[in-house]
Scaffold this motif. Structure first.
Motif, PDB file in Angstrom:
ATOM      1  N   UNK A  32       0.520  -1.013   0.413  1.00 28.01           N
ATOM      2  CA  UNK A  32       0.201   0.266  -0.392  1.00 28.01           C
ATOM      3  C   UNK A  32       0.945   1.166   0.388  1.00 28.01           C
ATOM      4  N   UNK A  33       1.931   1.077   0.740  1.00 27.56           N
ATOM      5  CA  UNK A  33       2.870   2.114   0.673  1.00 27.56           C
ATOM      6  C   UNK A  33       2.999   2.425  -1.084  1.00 27.56           C
ATOM      7  N   UNK A  34       3.133   4.116  -1.138  1.00 31.44           N
ATOM      8  CA  UNK A  34       2.832   4.342  -2.642  1.00 31.44           C
ATOM      9  C   UNK A  34       4.653   5.090  -2.958  1.00 31.44           C
ATOM     10  N   UNK A  35       5.567   4.662  -4.086  1.00 30.83           N
ATOM     11  CA  UNK A  35       6.609   4.759  -4.220  1.00 30.83           C
ATOM     12  C   UNK A  35       6.717   5.985  -4.731  1.00 30.83           C
ATOM     13  N   UNK A  37       9.091   7.702  -6.629  1.00 30.76           N
ATOM     14  CA  UNK A  37       9.458   8.280  -8.078  1.00 30.76           C
ATOM     15  C   UNK A  37       7.995   8.248  -8.088  1.00 30.76           C
ATOM     16  N   UNK A  38       6.952   7.650  -8.016  1.00 30.29           N
ATOM     17  CA  UNK A  38       5.980   8.296  -7.997  1.00 30.29           C
ATOM     18  C   UNK A  38       5.583   9.269  -7.422  1.00 30.29           C
ATOM     19  N   UNK A  39       5.777   9.367  -6.367  1.00 35.80           N
ATOM     20  CA  UNK A  39       5.968  12.051  -5.350  1.00 35.80           C
ATOM     21  C   UNK A  39       5.582  12.060  -6.014  1.00 35.80           C
ATOM     22  N   UNK A  40       7.557  11.774  -6.581  1.00 35.70           N
ATOM     23  CA  UNK A  40       8.112  12.698  -7.370  1.00 35.70           C
ATOM     24  C   UNK A  40       7.688  13.247  -8.382  1.00 35.70           C
ATOM     25  N   UNK A  41       7.141  12.142  -9.933  1.00 31.04           N
ATOM     26  CA  UNK A  41       6.488  12.590 -10.941  1.00 31.04           C
ATOM     27  C   UNK A  41       5.384  13.277 -11.323  1.00 31.04           C
ATOM     28  N   UNK A  42       4.600  13.094  -9.647  1.00 32.73           N
ATOM     29  CA  UNK A  42       3.355  14.142  -9.700  1.00 32.73           C
ATOM     30  C   UNK A  42       3.724  15.123  -9.543  1.00 32.73           C
ATOM     31  N   UNK A  43       4.884  15.559  -8.308  1.00 32.14           N
ATOM     32  CA  UNK A  43       5.314  16.655  -7.859  1.00 32.14           C
ATOM     33  C   UNK A  43       5.666  17.492  -9.071  1.00 32.14           C
TER      34      UNK A  43
END
Length: 356
Positions: A32-35, A37-43
């Motif tokens: 369930x923990x988000x990647x 790099x996914x958070x970085x890409x969205x930001x």
């Protein structure tokens, strides 16, 4: 049996005591923990300082940026690397390669790779892209498109929900009050007049600058673009002209054609009487739309039905009365009736004598 059960409980307790709660995370929580790099890409994608555009990639609209702009962006906003936690010390090239490997980005290339006639160089932001064979970072005329669906803002959700309400409101326009109809009519007419005036002024500025100065100046350059963001759509000043300067003979030719067209239109312009007739016709159409009311329509239908019923009864009564009046007023009709009664009495007497 009891000893075996007690030994199992002791083994479970010892194994539980040997676990480290800080490092031992259940598999479900890890999933369930988000990647990062996914958070970085969205930001990064939501950041306003990263210059990006929209283009068509395999019949799909995508948002993309240039490799050199990404390098400059991370150099100016290095605090965004803190999202990567343990990978915050990676170089820009390594970060982009990881994003490519996780399918958060895809490297693209321009479809048109040759300079078009009349232009000096290739377009800075091409409108059509294709997937590049080698999926690795480069800052030399390389483009990278986001592959994930960005979160929809709240205003877009509210706007999508308002479309059915707006459609229903347009369909119910005939039953609006008269003042509401006037407000909507004048608002729409004002917006339409503003758009027409803007396009005319835009074309006039371009014509004068192209004819007199040999420069192509389009104010609001993306106002007619099919694929543009809201910010790009209302950008006032155009970009730098990348095309060749027009020839003097072409400028003189088109200026002469424009002057002749204006003189021709002025010569064949309608007179005052024709304009007055056209204005009256349009005013009548608008008045019919504005003054229409369902209550008046229903009352008019009831009045017409009642008049038809009254007319039918009047016709029937008139026909019967006219026939009686004609019969009473005609002496031939009276004589014919007397002769008919005399013939009937004579026939009755003859039938009686025959029976005797």
């Amino acid at each position: 049996m009891k000893k075996a059960g007690a030994e199992k409980k002791r083994a479970r307790r010892s194994s539980a005591a040997g676990r480290d709660p800080a490092t031992d995370t259940p598999p479900r929580k890890q999933a369930n923990k988000k990647d990062v790099f996914q958070l970085f890409a969205e930001k990064v994608r939501d950041h306003k300082d990263l210059v990006s555009r929209w283009a068509v990639l395999q019949e799909t609209r995508v948002e993309y940026f240039r490799g050199k702009d990404f390098v400059t962006f991370l150099r100016n906003h290095s605090e965004l690397k803190d999202i990567l936690e343990s990978d915050r010390h990676l170089e820009v090239e390594d970060i982009v390669n990881v994003l490519l490997s996780k399918n958060l980005l895809v490297r693209c290339d321009r479809v048109v790779k040759t300079v078009r006639p009349g232009k000096r160089k290739l377009s800075t932001w091409p409108a059509h892209l294709e997937i590049y064979p080698e999926q690795e970072f480069s800052d030399n005329d390389a483009f990278f498109a986001w592959t994930f669906v960005n979160k929809r803002p709240l205003w877009q959700t509210l706007l999508s929900l308002s479309w059915p309400v707006l459609t229903l409101a347009i369909c119910l326009f005939p039953v609006y009050p008269h003042q509401a109809k006037l407000l909507i009519l004048y608002s729409c007419a004002g917006v339409l007049l503003l758009i027409i005036c803007l396009l005319l002024v835009r074309a006039l500025i371009f014509g004068l600058s192209w004819t007199l100065l040999g420069k192509r100046i389009w104010i609001f350059p993306n106002i007619l673009a099919e694929e543009a963001t809201l910010r790009e759509l209302f950008r006032f000043w155009p970009q730098k002209d990348e095309e060749e300067k027009p020839k003097l003979t072409a400028r003189i030719f088109y200026a002469t054609v424009a002057v002749l067209a204006i003189l021709l239109l002025r010569h064949h312009a309608p007179d005052e009487a024709a304009r007055a007739r056209y204005q009256k016709r349009v005013s009548n159409i608008i008045d019919d739309v504005l003054e229409w009311d369902p209550r008046l329509a229903l009352s008019g239908m009831m009045d017409s039905m009642q008049s038809e019923v009254n007319g039918t009864e009047t016709d029937n009564n008139g026909s019967s009365s006219s026939s009686s009046e004609k019969a009473a007023a005609s002496p031939d009709y009276v004589e014919h009736e007397h002769e008919h009664e005399h013939d009937e009495s004579t026939d009755d007497k003859d039938l009686y004598n025959d029976n005797i």
